[in-house]
Design an enzyme around this catalytic site. Sequence first.
Site, mmCIF file in Angstrom:
data_model
loop_
_atom_site.group_PDB
_atom_site.id
_atom_site.type_symbol
_atom_site.label_atom_id
_atom_site.label_comp_id
_atom_site.label_asym_id
_atom_site.label_seq_id
_atom_site.Cartn_x
_atom_site.Cartn_y
_atom_site.Cartn_z
ATOM 1 C CB SER A 33 42.507 32.245 36.092
ATOM 2 O OG SER A 33 41.788 31.195 35.493
ATOM 3 C CG ASN A 34 42.512 27.179 37.760
ATOM 4 O OD1 ASN A 34 42.432 26.482 36.756
ATOM 5 N ND2 ASN A 34 41.435 27.560 38.437
ATOM 6 C CG HIS A 35 48.549 26.659 35.216
ATOM 7 N ND1 HIS A 35 48.928 27.548 34.255
ATOM 8 C CD2 HIS A 35 49.345 26.899 36.286
ATOM 9 C CE1 HIS A 35 49.930 28.286 34.707
ATOM 10 N NE2 HIS A 35 50.190 27.922 35.951
#
Length: 226
Positions: A33-35
């Site tokens: 995933s990512n931030h």
Amino acid sequence: RSHFSSKKAFLGKKVLITSGPTQEAIDPVRFISNHSSGKMGAALAEAFANQGAEVHVVLGHGAIKPQHGNVHIVPVKSASEMYEASSKLHQNMDICIFAAAVADYAPKDIAKEKIKKAGEGMTIELVKNVDIAASLGLKKKHGQIHVGFALETENEAFYAKEKLRKKNFDLIVLNSMKEAGAGFQLDTNKVTLFSKDGSEHTSEVVPKTEIAELILKEIKNLPLEI
Ligand code: CTP
Ligand code: CA
């Protein structure tokens, strides 16, 4: 323009917003995933709803949920789920905002069982995800407005304008990376808006709620295709 000056400028308009990160499963307990926090998407959803729009937010897992009676949430996890949900809504929408941070790649296979630790290294094969904005850009109907986002670390304006063209956007919002107070997780941001007609506007570092207002203002000023 004067006919848009009322507070409920988007009354009766249907708006689709993709927001937050996607999660690409590796096995039953892990994902890529990512931030992305979904703060910008939530600010946009609330701004549109406050101006009378019916808003549908296709929301990645763990992202900030917009709070408003006129905002409908469709929760998703992966990019492919986000695409499915967005595609179903797209034809009935007047305005589509692609604010999600969609993972570009996903694991080729999702392991059925938790992957056990073995050996000194491991490799996960990834395959490209569907580009939601580009795919729906090909299906854009006359009069529909598509707005995209870009975050670049080099050749920012060039890449942003390239994405504007390639994804058939009417407007693209370039997030500034180099500015203190701008970016993921924060409540403030600094952006440059590039529209299809060639106009360019750069904001100060301001709260994301204010960035949302700027984007709505720019959408109102887009040349109407008649
Ligand atoms: N986008 C999307 N689906 C994807 C990737 C991106 O809908 N699979 C949308 C984003 O929501 C954003 C715009 O496309 O509005 C630009 O995203 P970005 O990641 O900057 O573009 P990419 O085409 O993935 O290019 P890059 O190689 O720079 O990541
Ligand atoms: Ca990307």
